[in-house]
Design a protein around this motif. Structure first.
Motif, mmCIF file in Angstrom:
data_model
loop_
_atom_site.group_PDB
_atom_site.id
_atom_site.type_symbol
_atom_site.label_atom_id
_atom_site.label_comp_id
_atom_site.label_asym_id
_atom_site.label_seq_id
_atom_site.Cartn_x
_atom_site.Cartn_y
_atom_site.Cartn_z
ATOM 1 N N LEU A 1 1.026 -1.219 -0.103
ATOM 2 C CA LEU A 1 -0.117 -0.072 0.027
ATOM 3 C C LEU A 1 1.026 1.033 0.000
ATOM 4 O O LEU A 1 0.742 2.126 -0.905
ATOM 5 N N ILE A 2 1.759 1.212 0.814
ATOM 6 C CA ILE A 2 2.711 2.420 0.792
ATOM 7 C C ILE A 2 3.681 2.523 -0.387
ATOM 8 O O ILE A 2 3.778 3.570 -0.937
ATOM 9 N N ALA A 3 4.218 1.366 -1.006
ATOM 10 C CA ALA A 3 4.753 1.739 -2.174
ATOM 11 C C ALA A 3 4.050 1.971 -3.255
ATOM 12 O O ALA A 3 4.329 2.594 -4.268
ATOM 13 N N GLY A 4 2.640 1.528 -3.347
ATOM 14 C CA GLY A 4 1.801 1.972 -4.489
ATOM 15 C C GLY A 4 1.712 3.526 -4.326
ATOM 16 O O GLY A 4 1.421 3.997 -5.317
ATOM 17 N N LEU A 5 1.232 4.212 -3.118
ATOM 18 C CA LEU A 5 1.070 5.556 -2.723
ATOM 19 C C LEU A 5 2.333 6.364 -3.099
ATOM 20 O O LEU A 5 1.999 7.253 -3.983
ATOM 21 N N VAL A 6 3.545 5.818 -2.704
ATOM 22 C CA VAL A 6 4.800 6.705 -3.139
ATOM 23 C C VAL A 6 4.798 6.449 -4.602
ATOM 24 O O VAL A 6 5.314 7.526 -5.293
ATOM 25 N N GLY A 7 5.048 5.316 -5.146
ATOM 26 C CA GLY A 7 5.255 5.143 -6.497
ATOM 27 C C GLY A 7 4.404 5.791 -7.542
ATOM 28 O O GLY A 7 4.669 6.630 -8.364
ATOM 29 N N LEU A 8 2.884 6.009 -7.059
ATOM 30 C CA LEU A 8 1.990 6.896 -7.803
ATOM 31 C C LEU A 8 2.324 8.398 -7.619
ATOM 32 O O LEU A 8 2.329 9.197 -8.808
ATOM 33 N N TRP A 9 2.872 8.960 -6.584
ATOM 34 C CA TRP A 9 2.864 10.186 -6.216
ATOM 35 C C TRP A 9 4.318 10.649 -7.024
ATOM 36 O O TRP A 9 4.387 11.645 -7.803
#
Length: 133
Positions: free
Chosen positions: A119-127
């Motif tokens: 979940l964190i990786a998806g958020l930071v990656g999209l950001w």
């Protein structure tokens, strides 16, 4: 795609930040709080409270307006925090206790930690993708 069409990455980031991240974080924190013991449970409960405050800030203005309430407690402060730096620090702050609970004694179900890191990786990656692409 024209000049006035937003990037699909930006739309995905907005949807993730506004409607998915805090809800999934609250669910993962609730699962950790139900099944963990000791310090891991306390850290998960803190993450659950922070995620709940964020969910409250997202939906309180709409609910207050529909019920005719003009003053909602704590809403301006929490809303400013969620808007600061496009909301990323507030979301990561809510995630920090749950990430800490992965290393504390009493944790159970490693799957919660794996899902949380995804979940964190998806958020930071999209950001990062929306910011630099």
């Amino acid at each position: 795609m024209t000049l006035f069409e937003p990037s699909p990455l930006l739309i995905a980031l907005i949807v993730l930040k506004s409607f998915v991240y805090l809800e999934v974080l609250a669910l993962l924190a609730l699962l950790r709080a139900l099944f963990a013991r000791g310090p891991a449970r306390l850290a998960a409960l803190l993450s659950l409270v922070l995620a709940g405050c964020g969910i409250y800030a997202n939906f309180a203005p709409t609910l207050a307006a529909s019920h005719g309430l003009s003053d909602v407690p704590l809403l301006p402060s929490v809303s400013r925090l969620l808007a600061w730096q496009q909301g990323l620090p507030a979301l990561l702050l809510a995630s920090a206790p749950l990430a800490l609970s992965a290393a504390l004694p009493g944790r159970r179900f490693r799957t919660i930690d794996i899902l949380h890191m995804l979940l964190i990786a998806g958020l930071v990656g999209l950001w990062l993708a929306a910011r630099f692409v």
